[in-house]
Design an enzyme around this catalytic site. Sequence first.
Site, PDB file in Angstrom:
ATOM      1  N   HIS A   1      59.743  29.594   1.987  1.00 25.66           N
ATOM      2  CA  HIS A   1      58.522  29.140   1.543  1.00 25.66           C
ATOM      3  C   HIS A   1      57.865  27.454   1.597  1.00 25.66           C
ATOM      4  O   HIS A   1      57.050  27.990   2.756  1.00 25.66           O
ATOM      5  CB  HIS A   1      57.859  29.507  -0.015  1.00 25.66           C
TER       6      HIS A   1
ATOM      7  N   ASN B   1      70.796  45.370  17.933  1.00 27.93           N
ATOM      8  CA  ASN B   1      72.152  44.300  18.838  1.00 27.93           C
ATOM      9  C   ASN B   1      72.075  45.067  19.603  1.00 27.93           C
ATOM     10  O   ASN B   1      72.611  44.584  21.013  1.00 27.93           O
ATOM     11  CB  ASN B   1      72.854  44.244  17.167  1.00 27.93           C
ATOM     12  N   ALA B   2      72.719  46.716  19.743  1.00 25.73           N
ATOM     13  CA  ALA B   2      72.856  47.233  20.755  1.00 25.73           C
ATOM     14  C   ALA B   2      72.241  47.192  21.746  1.00 25.73           C
ATOM     15  O   ALA B   2      72.419  46.838  23.051  1.00 25.73           O
ATOM     16  CB  ALA B   2      73.302  48.312  19.875  1.00 25.73           C
TER      17      ALA B   2
ATOM     18  N   GLY C   1      70.351  33.895  18.625  1.00 23.60           N
ATOM     19  CA  GLY C   1      70.820  34.899  17.309  1.00 23.60           C
ATOM     20  C   GLY C   1      71.599  33.754  16.809  1.00 23.60           C
ATOM     21  O   GLY C   1      71.704  32.892  16.944  1.00 23.60           O
TER      22      GLY C   1
ATOM     23  N   LEU D   1      73.626  36.197  11.221  1.00 26.11           N
ATOM     24  CA  LEU D   1      73.209  36.852  10.283  1.00 26.11           C
ATOM     25  C   LEU D   1      73.055  38.556  10.210  1.00 26.11           C
ATOM     26  O   LEU D   1      73.470  38.362   9.499  1.00 26.11           O
ATOM     27  CB  LEU D   1      72.202  35.411   9.843  1.00 26.11           C
ATOM     28  N   GLY D   2      73.183  38.822  11.540  1.00 24.36           N
ATOM     29  CA  GLY D   2      72.645  40.112  11.517  1.00 24.36           C
ATOM     30  C   GLY D   2      73.742  41.077  10.834  1.00 24.36           C
ATOM     31  O   GLY D   2      73.636  42.084  10.244  1.00 24.36           O
ATOM     32  N   LEU D   3      75.196  40.568  11.842  1.00 24.39           N
ATOM     33  CA  LEU D   3      76.607  41.546  11.323  1.00 24.39           C
ATOM     34  C   LEU D   3      76.461  41.335   9.654  1.00 24.39           C
ATOM     35  O   LEU D   3      76.856  42.242   9.407  1.00 24.39           O
ATOM     36  CB  LEU D   3      77.913  41.559  12.210  1.00 24.39           C
TER      37      LEU D   3
END
Length: 457
Positions: free
Chosen positions: A249, A360-361, A416, A419-421
């Site tokens: 925040h 991601n792909a 990136g 953190l996505g995977l």
Amino acid sequence: MFDRLTIRIFTIFLLTISFFLVLIITIPNLDSRNLTYLSSKEKKMGMMIANSIKNELPHIPKNKFRWWMSLIVIMDKLHYPGQFLYVVTPNDQIIASDTVNIDIVRNFNELTKSLKKPAKKIYDLQEVIGPFPLHYGDEVYHLYIIQTEINGQLQFVNFIFDNPLLLLTLTMLVSTPFLLWLSWSLAKPARKLKMAADKVARGEIQEWPELETTGSLEFKAAGMSFNHMLRELKRMQDLQQRLLSDISHELRTPLTRLKLAVSLSHLKYGETNETKRIELEANKLDSMIGDLLSLARHRYACNQVQMPCQIDKLWQTVLNNARFESEQLHKTLIISTLPSDWLLCYPESLCSALENVIRNAFRYSHQFIVVNFSVNEHQLKITIDDDGPGVANDEFKQIFRTFYRTSEARDRESGGAGLGLAIVANAVTRDHGEVYAEKSHLGGLRIVIKLPLFKNL
């Protein structure tokens, strides 16, 4: 006192030792071939024969030539069918018409010579009874009776009694189920504690009140400590989540002002390379904050409920959005038919996980993305293939680490945050599944997700 684990183990050990000692002492006595005293009926029968012979003895003068032959004739006349009579003189000479069992009689005569307590003993299929007194002149002879044993124990039982090691082995086999049950009972609280620890390792931090009431005092104390640890972990999670929320925040407020300032600068001075760069970095920072919040929400959020979900309905919205996005990006997305089996899962996290992998792909593929669903008897398998640059083989495991960025251009170019995977791995493992990467047949990266099916419906 018996509530203590030490006392229980000691008691069980002591009882087990006592049990085996009692068996070792008692079981050999059950062998019917042992020397045993006669019943009243058997004693009465023996005395009747002895008295009958004794009544005939006055007719046999002791100085008669071969008097013992007359005694044999009397014994053959007075015995019952199936019996053989033997008389042992005071100088241990045996008088009998049957010489086959003389060794048996001699052995039995050495074991018992008490006329007050006649006994019996079994030799193979022969039972010897005696001695019964025969008063002949001034001397007392001993009468023995050999008869066929009809109700003798089986040869197999004789073999067991003759082999103590085999008897001990059989005793251990018979007592094994009882000992296994005792061991299982003692280890039951430990298994519950392990189950609770496994769930905590999967991120399910909840107290287990039954750990404080099950088992011995030591296990109850361990359960209390375990629950205390869970309460502290939960408190730290709440603090961490609150800290992340507060930081995001506080970061997003100046970030919003920064974006607003860049927009005003565009309006006032036009777009410059410097403002474009500032806008790009601000967007990256905004995306990173969003990913961090998503990871914290999926890892620590306890407001989600695990529930049964049908596969073809769970990801329908995610896949429809992916089809729409592929059309906008002019890329080819192939999705196989979704099975109608069920999963027990946290639906929001799993939807987010599959969406992350597909995005991601999209980000890294050149043209083709293939999403395939397949099920076997116990498991759902999802593969997401792309024809992008892929990653090095030694980085297949590391790409699921938080903030890990590959050494290839794959992440550097995309911006990136790594953190996505990590979000995907957290969501899948939370539902007792597994996720890993491998080389795709399309030339890029393949992400494989495996989840256990829910069979209780």
